[in-house]
Design an enzyme around this catalytic site. Structure first.
Site, PDB file in Angstrom:
ATOM      1  CB  SER A   1       7.683  -0.239 -10.641  1.00 42.17           C
ATOM      2  OG  SER A   1       8.554  -1.318 -10.359  1.00 42.17           O
TER       3      SER A   1
ATOM      4  CE  LYS B   1      11.312  -0.250  -8.237  1.00 36.52           C
ATOM      5  NZ  LYS B   1      10.604  -1.469  -7.791  1.00 36.52           N
TER       6      LYS B   1
END
EC number: 3.4.21.88
Length: 202
Positions: A123, A160
């Site tokens: 991701s 993230k």
């Protein structure tokens, strides 16, 4: 060493500031966008010139591999524990036993990492963080917008980009195949640390 042109001095400052603020060097595309270059090849020429001036180096086969050079005569080796995995995808359960210890060059990292985590998932590929990379984490419960963080959400761990939106926190992936994770005030959430560099095993 010859005197830098104003443009190259500005690019060097941009690289230094980006490393200090976000924990990694900018890509050629980001340098091109910031300075209005028509193509990445123009940015590459400036990077080559800064390399030849002895101010930076570009590490081969390493994502966002621009490194600032300093005057230290020899590398400082750090002994850093590897504490399991971190998800670059959906959060995964904690796996924080010490797996091994590595000795790594201090210049690999923007700040001294407290530990390393192995990335699982894709991701964060647009930030150059790939499945299987070891990411350095500097323990810090606070982070600024745009920084890459290792966070614990409802007992699970993920890596993230952090973004504040009102009373919510958003954990942003860097792969269009993934959706942002929205953190609400009622959830059990903590920032474990800030990304400060990575090691890729070829």
């Amino acid at each position: 060493m010859s005197t830098l042109s104003p443009r190259r001095s500005a690019i060097l400052t941009f690289i230094r500031d980006r490393i200090a603020q976000q924990g990694q060097s900018p890509s050629l595309a980001e340098i091109s966008e910031a300075f209005g270059f028509a193509s990445r090849s123009v940015a590459r020429k400036h990077i080559v010139a800064l390399t030849e001036a002895g101010l930076i180096e570009v590490v081969a086969h390493q994502a966002r591999g621009i490194r600032l050079l300093n005057s230290e005569p020899r590398p400082e080796l750090l002994e850093i524990p590897v504490l399991g995995r971190v998800a670059a995808g959906a959060p995964i359960g904690p796996d924080l036993d010490i797996h091994t210890t590595l000795h790594l060059d201090r210049s690999t990292f923007t700040r001294v990492p407290d530990y390393l985590l192995r990335v699982q998932g894709d991701s964060m590929i647009e930030d150059g963080i790939l499945d299987g990379d070891l990411v350095g984490v500097h323990r810090n419960p606070q982070a600024s917008d745009g920084q890459i963080v290792v966070a614990r959400l409802e007992g699970e761990v993920t890596i993230k980009r952090l973004q504040h939106r009102g009373d919510q926190l958003h954990l942003l992936p860097r792969n269009p195949a993934y959706q942002p994770i929205i953190v609400t005030p009622d959830q059990d959430f903590a920032i474990e640390g800030v990304f400060c560099g990575l090691v890729r095993r070829e």
